[in-house]
Structure formats: C-alpha cells, structure tokens
Write an enzyme that holds these catalytic residues in place. Sequence first.
Site, short mmCIF file in Angstrom:
data_model
loop_
_atom_site.label_atom_id
_atom_site.label_comp_id
_atom_site.label_asym_id
_atom_site.label_seq_id
_atom_site.Cartn_x
_atom_site.Cartn_y
_atom_site.Cartn_z
N LYS A 263 0.85 -1.20 0.00
CA LYS A 263 0.00 0.00 0.00
C LYS A 263 0.89 1.25 0.00
O LYS A 263 1.65 1.47 0.94
CB LYS A 263 -0.91 -0.02 1.23
CG LYS A 263 -1.73 1.26 1.45
CD LYS A 263 -2.67 1.13 2.67
CE LYS A 263 -3.36 2.44 2.98
NZ LYS A 263 -4.23 2.37 4.19
N ASP A 268 -2.85 9.91 4.24
CA ASP A 268 -4.25 9.51 4.38
C ASP A 268 -4.99 10.47 5.32
O ASP A 268 -4.91 10.35 6.53
CB ASP A 268 -4.31 8.07 4.94
CG ASP A 268 -5.74 7.56 5.08
OD1 ASP A 268 -6.67 8.22 4.56
OD2 ASP A 268 -5.93 6.48 5.68
N LYS A 275 -10.54 12.18 8.86
CA LYS A 275 -10.06 11.70 10.16
C LYS A 275 -10.04 12.84 11.17
O LYS A 275 -9.86 14.00 10.78
CB LYS A 275 -8.62 11.19 10.01
CG LYS A 275 -8.47 9.87 9.30
CD LYS A 275 -7.01 9.44 9.25
CE LYS A 275 -6.83 8.12 8.52
NZ LYS A 275 -7.51 6.99 9.18
N ASP A 286 1.46 5.97 5.91
CA ASP A 286 0.49 5.06 5.32
C ASP A 286 0.99 4.42 4.02
O ASP A 286 0.29 3.62 3.41
CB ASP A 286 -0.84 5.79 5.09
CG ASP A 286 -2.06 4.89 5.23
OD1 ASP A 286 -1.92 3.79 5.81
OD2 ASP A 286 -3.14 5.28 4.75
N ASP A 345 -12.49 6.70 4.08
CA ASP A 345 -11.27 6.44 4.84
C ASP A 345 -10.84 4.97 4.73
O ASP A 345 -9.74 4.61 5.15
CB ASP A 345 -11.49 6.84 6.31
CG ASP A 345 -10.19 6.99 7.09
OD1 ASP A 345 -9.12 6.99 6.45
OD2 ASP A 345 -10.26 7.11 8.32
N GLU A 347 -9.68 3.47 2.30
CA GLU A 347 -9.15 3.66 0.94
C GLU A 347 -8.06 2.67 0.58
O GLU A 347 -7.83 2.38 -0.57
CB GLU A 347 -8.61 5.09 0.79
CG GLU A 347 -7.17 5.32 1.28
CD GLU A 347 -6.95 5.03 2.76
OE1 GLU A 347 -7.94 5.06 3.51
OE2 GLU A 347 -5.81 4.74 3.15
N ARG A 349 -7.85 -0.54 0.99
CA ARG A 349 -8.37 -1.73 0.31
C ARG A 349 -8.80 -1.41 -1.12
O ARG A 349 -8.77 -2.28 -1.99
CB ARG A 349 -9.51 -2.34 1.14
CG ARG A 349 -10.71 -1.46 1.31
CD ARG A 349 -11.58 -1.87 2.47
NE ARG A 349 -11.07 -1.41 3.75
CZ ARG A 349 -11.63 -1.65 4.92
NH1 ARG A 349 -12.75 -2.34 4.99
NH2 ARG A 349 -11.09 -1.21 6.03
#
Length: 493
Positions: A263, A268, A275, A286, A345, A347, A349
């Site tokens: 990833k 993020d 968030k 991230d 959020d 995201e 996946r």
Amino acid sequence: MIKLSVKSFKLADVKADVFAVFLFEGENPPKELDSKLGGYLSSLVKGKKFSGKKLSVRQVDTLGKLKAECVLLVGLGKKEDFSAEVLRAASAKAATSARSARGTAMALSIGALSSKKHTAEDLAQAAGEGIILSLYKFDQYKKKPEENGAELRSVVFACGDEKAETASGLDSAEKICRAVYLARDLGNHPGNTATPTFLASNAQRECRKVGVKCRVLEKREIEKLGMGSFLAVARGSAEPPKFIIMEYLNGRKNEKPIVLVGKGLTFDTGGISIKPSGNMEDMKFDMSGGGAVIGAMVAAASLKIKKNIVGLVPCTENMPGGRAIKPGDLARSMVGLTVEIINTDAEGRLILADALGYAKKYKPRAVVDLATLTGACMVALGTHASGLFGTDQKLVDAVRAAGENAGERCWQLPLWEEYDEQIKSSVADVKNVGDRYGGAITAAAFLKKFTDYPWAHIDIAGTAYGAKPGAPYLTAGSAGIGVRLLVGFLKSF
Ligand code: BES
Ligand code: MN
Ligand code: ZN
C-alpha cells in the site's frame, strides 16, 4: 551506515573503545578477560551486580589492564529462551550503549553462541542487523543534527575459526539493512516530500542501482487498465497517482513469480470521511507497505536471490476536495467487481483491490501484500505483531515463520466466509466497510475478493512506525517493517 568487519583475536587482545561481552543469566564471564581484570567481572556476577537479565548492561572500565578501554557486559536472559531475535536486540543495546559511552570503535564476540540450531552465519546476520538498525538516524531536515553521544564508526566481530561464516552473515546484514534504511527513509519523509511521484522516482533510482527492472504507470495508463477503484481514491488529490511495477526475474525461465504488493498511500486524511486531527500527522506512514516492497525488491537483488519476484505499489494520496469521492459513490475495479464506497477512509483496500487484480497477469505462485490497513488490527493485536491472513495455509505458515525469524512477528486471524456477510452491498458487488466488529478481518475479506491465487495479507498498521520498549533496534518514526520478513520469506519459499 556503520562498517562491520571480522578479525581473528584472542579475547584478551581485542582492541576497542568498547568491547561488548554477552552473558546469559547466571553465566560466568570468559576466564581470559576476568583474570586480566583481577576477577572483577566474576565478582559482579557473584554479587548480583550484573544478573545477565535480557538487555541489561554494565560498563566496566579496564584501567589499562586490557587492550579494550572498557568492557560492556550485556545480558542475554535465560539460556533456554535464546533466539536470533534475542541477540539482535542485545547487539542493538550494545551499540547504543557504546555510542552513549562516546565510543567510536566497538568490538564484540559471539562465537560462543553458535550451535546446531543457530549457525554462526545466522547469528552474525542477526547481530549485524541489530547494530545497524539501532544506529539509524533521520536528521537530514535539521540545520544542526542532534548529538547522541559520539558517532560509533566501526564494529569488529572478534572471531575464532568461524571467520568466513561470520563475514558472510555480516555481508547479508549490510545488504538487508541498506534496504531497511531505504524503507525507513521513505516512511520518515514528510507527506509533502514523499508524494507518489517521489516514491516512484526513488523506486526507479534504487532499482536501477541493483538491476531490478522498474516501470511506473501514469494516470493515463492506469485509466486504460480500468483500475477504477484505485483511481477513485486518487480523484481528490492534486498529486498524480503512480503505479510502480518492479521485476526481478532471477529464477528459472518458466517459474511462476512471487508477487509482492504494498500500500503506497503517501498521506491519508480519510478523504470526505475525514479523520480527526489528533495524530493525523502519522498518516504520512500510510505508504509503509509500499516502502517495504520497494526495500524488499532492492534487497532481493543485492542478495542475488534466485527467484522470479515482482513488486507492485499503487501510490496516491487520500484527500478531501471538490473532486474527491463521496460516501455512496461506486467504483468499478480492474477485475470487474463494482464497489460501493461507504467510507472514504477505507481507501487502502480500494487501491490494493486493483493492485491485486493486476497481479493476476503474472499467474503468480503466491502473492503477499503488506498494508497499514486498519486501526482495528492495532486494537486486536497491539503494536507487537502484524495481522496475518490468507487463502493458502502453507503460504501463511511460510510468512509467519519468516516473520518469527526476522523478529517481525505476525499473528494469524481467521478469514471465514461468514465475514463476507458484513461487506455485502445492495447496489454493488461489495462495499468497502463492514460494521463495527472485526474490522481487520472484514478488510481482509474485501481484499480476498480480488484474488484467485495463493494469497497472504499482512496488516502492519500497528507495527509500521513508533519506537517500542524492548525492541532497541527500532528507532523513532518508520520501522521499515516487512523488509526483513519479506527477504527471509523470498529466500525460503
Ligand atoms: N491507514 C488507515 C489505517 C491506520 C490507522 C493505519 C491507524 C495506522 C494507524 C486506513 O486507511 C484507515 O483509515 N482505516 C479505517 C477503516 C475504517 C474506515 C473501516 C480505520 O481503521 O479506521
Ligand atoms: Mn484511511
Ligand atoms: Zn490508509
């Protein structure tokens, strides 16, 4: 990076600012040293002033009685609990203690620790990793770097007849740690430096140095491939997305490759499902899964591992904005499955779905992905283990064992089909979040839908960053987690 070398020495002749001597609980110090110091070392053990407790240290000045200026006793804990990881941590403790003592040259001896179970080569590699990783610094943005004591410049491994094996273990340690340093650096750079473009150009530069083929797909090509799930996340960002493809084909010609997926979310914010601001700065990490995959590809090539290996890293930011995806939006993934985006959020996946879909092209033997995927995984396991999932138990076991050897432990969580209920959508093939419970598992259940090959998934949300007590080779910030696990896995699988 510090220089490690090997030399044949009698213990009493070792020359250094700091000579690290490892002792188990209740073990007596080497006679050669003890007698030169008039029995002082053994008196410390007898008087319980040094117990050998794991990671305990005691510094002893030698007052000219040895060629080493001081002896550093370092505890290994109970003999029956010894492992490569214990030595890795103890060596790290020795290196950071030597640095605090303002030593610039350290020596150590680990010859007495090797056995059938732990070869001299494996132990040298573990000790080398502990030392190099504990001395990592990220201070390139500071006008005047902080002083941590002196700069430890060299470490000599004092050897008897296991010189060649020790040298070979240290050589592996240096190559692997260079890749861990790379992964840590990529993670530690702030989000405004480490953009998708930056990750891609760094991957290209580092791959070129070691002979890994690296291609970067631009937005146009990503669109052509139909990666609508990946592009949905990228919509809100002013930074163009990149899809990094690294190929290191050093196995037999027709051998199916192992594909690694990471990833590469360079920041993020959560997107429209934004968030809270507390600790949001940590979301620069991230992309740690992507950093691990880039590092592992570089390490695999420098170690000349004889396998066909592919690394895939989808890179983008997750931002709110006028063009960003909204809750309720649908995306069509590369494999054709449609996704209802309930929470922007979730995201990671979404971008991994298309990378896992792309991996099908390789007809892979196995695919392993790493991602800082869910806070729920941290809730489940804390920060001492990564979550592990998979569709092929042999593969999962191999990943778990590699993690154990590397001191990057993983703990398997179930992927029973019952969890699929939680991600059924009324309008699309799947939705991107489940309900409150089992969030790490429903995330993995989502990813599973995009795979049709032996697959393992490692959720590194809890392990990717942050120093931890008891792990003295982890420094503040990015841990570079996954590089050493992946290297071990690639070698053994
Ligand atoms: N990158 C985060 C997961 C994360 C959280 C990593 C904390 C490291 C530390 C991921 O994209 C995310 O936001 N996941 C959500 C999923 C939820 C919306 C279903 C989460 O865990 O809250
Ligand atoms: Mn997120
Ligand atoms: Zn994320």
